[in-house]
Design a protein around this motif. Sequence first.
Motif, PDB file in Angstrom:
ATOM      1  N   GLY A 230       0.842  -0.608   0.154  1.00  0.00           N
ATOM      2  CA  GLY A 230      -0.703   0.034  -0.154  1.00  0.00           C
ATOM      3  C   GLY A 230       0.559   1.233  -0.109  1.00  0.00           C
ATOM      4  O   GLY A 230       2.159   1.135   0.434  1.00  0.00           O
ATOM      5  N   SER A 231       0.225   2.191  -0.648  1.00  0.00           N
ATOM      6  CA  SER A 231       0.759   3.829  -0.474  1.00  0.00           C
ATOM      7  C   SER A 231       2.483   4.080  -1.354  1.00  0.00           C
ATOM      8  O   SER A 231       3.072   4.079  -0.701  1.00  0.00           O
ATOM      9  N   GLY A 232       2.125   2.964  -2.134  1.00  0.00           N
ATOM     10  CA  GLY A 232       3.312   2.324  -3.011  1.00  0.00           C
ATOM     11  C   GLY A 232       4.421   1.864  -2.080  1.00  0.00           C
ATOM     12  O   GLY A 232       5.276   2.707  -2.470  1.00  0.00           O
ATOM     13  N   ALA A 233       4.246   0.564  -2.103  1.00  0.00           N
ATOM     14  CA  ALA A 233       4.839   0.276  -0.711  1.00  0.00           C
ATOM     15  C   ALA A 233       5.584   1.267   0.453  1.00  0.00           C
ATOM     16  O   ALA A 233       6.492   0.490   0.938  1.00  0.00           O
ATOM     17  N   GLY A 234       4.724   2.084   0.651  1.00  0.00           N
ATOM     18  CA  GLY A 234       5.096   2.764   1.252  1.00  0.00           C
ATOM     19  C   GLY A 234       6.171   4.406   1.087  1.00  0.00           C
ATOM     20  O   GLY A 234       6.641   4.738   2.350  1.00  0.00           O
ATOM     21  N   THR A 235       6.636   4.121  -0.233  1.00  0.00           N
ATOM     22  CA  THR A 235       7.482   4.918  -0.381  1.00  0.00           C
ATOM     23  C   THR A 235       6.715   6.160  -1.084  1.00  0.00           C
ATOM     24  O   THR A 235       7.740   7.138  -1.724  1.00  0.00           O
ATOM     25  N   GLY A 236       5.665   5.729  -1.685  1.00  0.00           N
ATOM     26  CA  GLY A 236       4.809   6.803  -2.301  1.00  0.00           C
ATOM     27  C   GLY A 236       5.061   6.393  -4.340  1.00  0.00           C
ATOM     28  O   GLY A 236       4.680   7.144  -4.955  1.00  0.00           O
ATOM     29  N   GLU A 237       6.195   4.903  -4.410  1.00  0.00           N
ATOM     30  CA  GLU A 237       6.282   4.887  -5.897  1.00  0.00           C
ATOM     31  C   GLU A 237       5.305   4.164  -6.468  1.00  0.00           C
ATOM     32  O   GLU A 237       4.019   4.961  -6.349  1.00  0.00           O
ATOM     33  N   LEU A 238       5.382   2.696  -7.253  1.00  0.00           N
ATOM     34  CA  LEU A 238       4.322   1.937  -7.741  1.00  0.00           C
ATOM     35  C   LEU A 238       3.188   2.043  -7.001  1.00  0.00           C
ATOM     36  O   LEU A 238       3.466   2.049  -6.441  1.00  0.00           O
ATOM     37  N   CYS A 239       1.926   2.771  -7.781  1.00  0.00           N
ATOM     38  CA  CYS A 239       0.440   2.837  -6.659  1.00  0.00           C
ATOM     39  C   CYS A 239       0.269   0.915  -6.905  1.00  0.00           C
ATOM     40  O   CYS A 239       0.276   0.332  -7.106  1.00  0.00           O
ATOM     41  N   GLY A 240      -0.100   0.987  -5.508  1.00  0.00           N
ATOM     42  CA  GLY A 240      -0.466  -0.256  -4.576  1.00  0.00           C
ATOM     43  C   GLY A 240      -1.537  -1.014  -5.542  1.00  0.00           C
ATOM     44  O   GLY A 240      -1.487  -2.213  -5.705  1.00  0.00           O
ATOM     45  N   ALA A 241      -2.529  -0.421  -6.605  1.00  0.00           N
ATOM     46  CA  ALA A 241      -3.430  -1.225  -7.499  1.00  0.00           C
ATOM     47  C   ALA A 241      -2.569  -1.729  -8.111  1.00  0.00           C
ATOM     48  O   ALA A 241      -3.850  -2.964  -9.043  1.00  0.00           O
ATOM     49  N   VAL A 242      -1.768  -0.891  -8.953  1.00  0.00           N
ATOM     50  CA  VAL A 242      -0.974  -1.362  -9.830  1.00  0.00           C
ATOM     51  C   VAL A 242      -0.215  -2.952  -9.675  1.00  0.00           C
ATOM     52  O   VAL A 242       0.413  -3.687  -9.907  1.00  0.00           O
ATOM     53  N   SER A 243       0.214  -2.827  -8.266  1.00  0.00           N
ATOM     54  CA  SER A 243       1.334  -3.593  -7.380  1.00  0.00           C
ATOM     55  C   SER A 243       0.453  -5.093  -7.429  1.00  0.00           C
ATOM     56  O   SER A 243       0.734  -6.245  -7.846  1.00  0.00           O
ATOM     57  N   GLY A 244      -0.492  -5.046  -6.897  1.00  0.00           N
ATOM     58  CA  GLY A 244      -1.631  -5.862  -6.509  1.00  0.00           C
ATOM     59  C   GLY A 244      -1.782  -6.359  -8.104  1.00  0.00           C
ATOM     60  O   GLY A 244      -1.958  -6.989  -7.941  1.00  0.00           O
ATOM     61  N   ALA A 245      -2.507  -6.112  -8.790  1.00  0.00           N
ATOM     62  CA  ALA A 245      -2.691  -6.814 -10.379  1.00  0.00           C
ATOM     63  C   ALA A 245      -1.645  -7.125 -10.650  1.00  0.00           C
ATOM     64  O   ALA A 245      -1.795  -8.274 -10.906  1.00  0.00           O
ATOM     65  N   VAL A 246      -0.519  -6.840 -10.790  1.00  0.00           N
ATOM     66  CA  VAL A 246       0.672  -6.996 -11.440  1.00  0.00           C
ATOM     67  C   VAL A 246       1.043  -9.052 -10.825  1.00  0.00           C
ATOM     68  O   VAL A 246       1.653 -10.094 -11.322  1.00  0.00           O
ATOM     69  N   MET A 247       1.066  -8.700  -9.507  1.00  0.00           N
ATOM     70  CA  MET A 247       0.680 -10.129  -8.843  1.00  0.00           C
ATOM     71  C   MET A 247      -0.352 -11.101  -9.589  1.00  0.00           C
ATOM     72  O   MET A 247      -0.798 -12.059  -9.312  1.00  0.00           O
ATOM     73  N   VAL A 248      -1.732 -10.221  -9.590  1.00  0.00           N
ATOM     74  CA  VAL A 248      -2.408 -11.563  -9.542  1.00  0.00           C
ATOM     75  C   VAL A 248      -2.083 -11.819 -11.460  1.00  0.00           C
ATOM     76  O   VAL A 248      -2.658 -12.812 -11.406  1.00  0.00           O
ATOM     77  N   LEU A 249      -2.130 -11.059 -11.936  1.00  0.00           N
ATOM     78  CA  LEU A 249      -1.254 -11.926 -13.436  1.00  0.00           C
ATOM     79  C   LEU A 249      -0.864 -12.616 -13.615  1.00  0.00           C
ATOM     80  O   LEU A 249      -0.608 -13.545 -14.230  1.00  0.00           O
ATOM     81  N   GLY A 250       0.482 -12.964 -12.602  1.00  0.00           N
ATOM     82  CA  GLY A 250       1.506 -13.504 -12.505  1.00  0.00           C
ATOM     83  C   GLY A 250       1.203 -15.222 -12.006  1.00  0.00           C
ATOM     84  O   GLY A 250       1.281 -15.993 -11.797  1.00  0.00           O
TER      85      GLY A 250
END
Length: 147
Positions: A44-64
């Motif tokens: 969440g919150s770009g892994a706590g750093t404000g970087e890649l949106c958490g929603a996008v990170s979650g979506a990439v995990m789903v794709l994998g």
Amino acid sequence: MDRCEKACQYHEKGCNCAQSVLAAFTDMTGLDEEKSLNLGAGFGSGAGTGELCGAVSGAVMVLGLANNNINNNINNKKQVMGMSKALQARFREIFGALRCQDLLKLKYTPDEKTPAAARLGVTNHCRMMIVTAVELTENLLRENNPA
């Protein structure tokens, strides 16, 4: 209840963006709700750093996870990477950014670019990112794994 609605409910309960997206796909990832929420907790919150949106990170995990193919790991990796790039390009096309910090500076309203958010009447900023990431992920999975 569809995945976009599920993802909204997770966020309403206090889950971060990555958790909300990942947990909405338990039927496809092989993870149960608890494992999905645990895996997504730090994103969440770009892994706590404000970087890649958490929603996008979650979506990439789903794709994998949804494209798990142990017998052909190299081709699977290439397919998932291609889908990840496509997801990020589509998300950036809609919202103009991928970084959490950048996204939070902008204001969005549901429109024709965010049909699921419009359908659900989503006005919360992060929920719009979540619902759109879920929708884009579903589209990519359909396009790359036709039934």
